[in-house]
Design an enzyme around this catalytic site. Sequence first.
Site, PDB file in Angstrom:
ATOM      1  N   CYS A 138      52.024  42.726  36.840  1.00  0.00           N
ATOM      2  CA  CYS A 138      51.617  43.823  35.817  1.00  0.00           C
ATOM      3  C   CYS A 138      52.537  44.945  35.623  1.00  0.00           C
ATOM      4  O   CYS A 138      52.632  46.159  36.490  1.00  0.00           O
ATOM      5  CB  CYS A 138      50.203  43.903  35.409  1.00  0.00           C
ATOM      6  SG  CYS A 138      49.313  42.579  35.569  1.00  0.00           S
ATOM      7  N   CYS A 142      50.940  42.212  45.188  1.00  0.00           N
ATOM      8  CA  CYS A 142      50.224  41.468  44.765  1.00  0.00           C
ATOM      9  C   CYS A 142      51.059  40.632  43.395  1.00  0.00           C
ATOM     10  O   CYS A 142      52.190  41.780  43.496  1.00  0.00           O
ATOM     11  CB  CYS A 142      49.736  42.067  43.522  1.00  0.00           C
ATOM     12  SG  CYS A 142      48.664  41.438  42.276  1.00  0.00           S
ATOM     13  N   CYS A 158      41.761  53.185  39.397  1.00  0.00           N
ATOM     14  CA  CYS A 158      42.611  51.940  39.590  1.00  0.00           C
ATOM     15  C   CYS A 158      43.971  51.856  39.354  1.00  0.00           C
ATOM     16  O   CYS A 158      44.369  52.665  38.346  1.00  0.00           O
ATOM     17  CB  CYS A 158      41.813  51.464  37.407  1.00  0.00           C
ATOM     18  SG  CYS A 158      40.457  51.175  37.913  1.00  0.00           S
ATOM     19  N   CYS A 184      50.621  48.788  36.537  1.00  0.00           N
ATOM     20  CA  CYS A 184      49.873  48.544  37.745  1.00  0.00           C
ATOM     21  C   CYS A 184      50.789  48.594  39.673  1.00  0.00           C
ATOM     22  O   CYS A 184      52.055  48.664  39.522  1.00  0.00           O
ATOM     23  CB  CYS A 184      48.891  47.246  38.174  1.00  0.00           C
ATOM     24  SG  CYS A 184      48.302  46.706  39.801  1.00  0.00           S
ATOM     25  N   GLU A 195      44.925  49.257  51.078  1.00  0.00           N
ATOM     26  CA  GLU A 195      43.499  50.239  50.463  1.00  0.00           C
ATOM     27  C   GLU A 195      42.567  49.852  50.536  1.00  0.00           C
ATOM     28  O   GLU A 195      41.936  49.186  49.820  1.00  0.00           O
ATOM     29  CB  GLU A 195      44.377  51.138  49.780  1.00  0.00           C
ATOM     30  CG  GLU A 195      45.996  51.269  49.834  1.00  0.00           C
ATOM     31  CD  GLU A 195      46.873  52.588  49.577  1.00  0.00           C
ATOM     32  OE1 GLU A 195      46.658  53.721  49.914  1.00  0.00           O
ATOM     33  OE2 GLU A 195      46.890  52.582  48.176  1.00  0.00           O
ATOM     34  N   CYS A 217      34.960  49.405  47.381  1.00  0.00           N
ATOM     35  CA  CYS A 217      36.166  49.061  45.926  1.00  0.00           C
ATOM     36  C   CYS A 217      37.338  48.032  47.512  1.00  0.00           C
ATOM     37  O   CYS A 217      37.785  48.767  48.003  1.00  0.00           O
ATOM     38  CB  CYS A 217      37.146  49.399  45.383  1.00  0.00           C
ATOM     39  SG  CYS A 217      38.569  48.815  44.233  1.00  0.00           S
TER      40      CYS A 217
HETATM   41  N1  SAH Z   1      44.192  41.912  40.179  1.00  0.00           N
HETATM   42  C1  SAH Z   1      42.808  42.366  40.077  1.00  0.00           C
HETATM   43  C2  SAH Z   1      41.985  42.908  40.484  1.00  0.00           C
HETATM   44  C3  SAH Z   1      42.905  44.504  40.561  1.00  0.00           C
HETATM   45  S1  SAH Z   1      41.446  44.939  40.167  1.00  0.00           S
HETATM   46  C4  SAH Z   1      43.174  42.298  38.830  1.00  0.00           C
HETATM   47  O1  SAH Z   1      43.784  42.449  37.978  1.00  0.00           O
HETATM   48  O2  SAH Z   1      42.058  42.424  37.658  1.00  0.00           O
HETATM   49  C5  SAH Z   1      42.160  46.307  39.933  1.00  0.00           C
HETATM   50  C6  SAH Z   1      42.303  46.976  37.569  1.00  0.00           C
HETATM   51  O3  SAH Z   1      43.238  48.352  37.740  1.00  0.00           O
HETATM   52  C7  SAH Z   1      42.872  46.518  36.983  1.00  0.00           C
HETATM   53  O4  SAH Z   1      41.556  45.676  35.677  1.00  0.00           O
HETATM   54  C8  SAH Z   1      43.945  46.289  36.632  1.00  0.00           C
HETATM   55  O5  SAH Z   1      43.955  45.966  35.094  1.00  0.00           O
HETATM   56  C9  SAH Z   1      43.271  47.613  36.869  1.00  0.00           C
HETATM   57  N2  SAH Z   1      44.540  49.041  36.361  1.00  0.00           N
HETATM   58  C10 SAH Z   1      46.016  48.564  37.125  1.00  0.00           C
HETATM   59  N3  SAH Z   1      46.906  49.428  36.380  1.00  0.00           N
HETATM   60  C11 SAH Z   1      46.201  50.249  36.344  1.00  0.00           C
HETATM   61  C12 SAH Z   1      46.773  52.083  35.605  1.00  0.00           C
HETATM   62  N4  SAH Z   1      47.641  52.225  35.966  1.00  0.00           N
HETATM   63  N5  SAH Z   1      45.435  52.261  35.192  1.00  0.00           N
HETATM   64  C13 SAH Z   1      44.276  52.168  35.246  1.00  0.00           C
HETATM   65  N6  SAH Z   1      43.920  50.529  35.225  1.00  0.00           N
HETATM   66  C14 SAH Z   1      44.929  50.237  35.733  1.00  0.00           C
END
Ligand code: SAH
Length: 345
Positions: free
Chosen positions: A111, A107, A327, A114, A87, A100
């Site tokens: 985490c 991935c 995010c 996410c 996406e 973005c």
């Molecule tokens: N893998 C990289 C790029 C992804 S950026 C990274 O982790 O930085 C996506 C951002 O959204 C990251 O900061 C991630 O931690 C955040 N994120 C992931 N799940 C989320 C959620 N459920 N709510 C808000 N932010 C989230």
Amino acid sequence: MNTQYDPDRAALGDLLAAEPRYRIDQLWDGLYRQGKEFAELTTLPAALRARLAEELPPALTEVTRSVTDEGDTTKWLWELAGGARVETVLMHYEDRSTVCVSTQAGCAMACGFCATGQAGFERQLSVGEIVEQVMAARRAAGGRRVSNVVFMGMGEPLANFDAVWAAVHRLHDDVGIGARHLTLSTVGIVPGIRRLAGEDLPVNLAVSLHAADDALRDELVPINRRYPLAELTDACEAYVEATHRRLSFEWAMIEGVNDRFADADRLAGLARRLRAHVNLIPLNSTPGYPVRGSSRNRVHAFHDRLSAAGVNVTVRDTRGSDIDAACGQLRAGHEARPVPAPRRR
Ligand code: SAH
């Protein structure tokens, strides 16, 4: 891979071996500066256009396009060769338009909060697959210039370093997007940050911190077990020293998990030491994670606590959450594996 935006200038030149030398300039400029498709490059002979279109097909097939915020946010679901899906999100603001982009299908960082992490890793994207996301968004943006690119979509950019760095260069050198308008976001891959510090373009670096002590971060961001906070912050320091770019920390606020004042105070210590900007992200909902985001009041109290400690802090808006474009919500239609809840503390 050999799709429209994969070959570098030399490789594209090889495809034009039989043509006059100036053709490569026309072609390169048309593709990147002007953002045209092969068929639209009418300065080139028709037969050449047709051959290029055939040898270098587009990488992305649009599956769906969702629009919200009165047209200001668009999310694309793309299918790639081999069937993987990713996406891309385009966001218009008053003063800028930001794309973005995804850097991997899925991935491997796992985490729990996410959606991309819940689904697991599928494959790396090529430089052409990354760059095409920007070019497609740029076309869709019409009269509004795409000014910023954030590598914050699906995947971990520093776990696909070569393709990501080639894409950064292509966007900077050829599309003409300045280094301070390009942002890489990482979960904290220390060797990647160190390598980045030695590269020749000072892009912005965002680190998805979410916890400022190892016990909690081990749980929220599993790669922390491999690259604990002391190593991560040292690498961040080296990056800032080498590039003089402002670092930012992302912090998704999870109720009862990382939103207490003790968390804010630890975060303030780190942020002050590295002179980092803090981006608070109200947790967006994802299917596999049994927790809630902090309340609006909590987010504000946390914000004020950081601010009072002298930290530069903003609360990120939850753009596109109604179309799962915010995010942490990108999952390209994949099922989530349920993730156990983190310990409340
Ligand atoms: N893998 C990289 C790029 C992804 S950026 C990274 O982790 O930085 C996506 C951002 O959204 C990251 O900061 C991630 O931690 C955040 N994120 C992931 N799940 C989320 C959620 N459920 N709510 C808000 N932010 C989230």
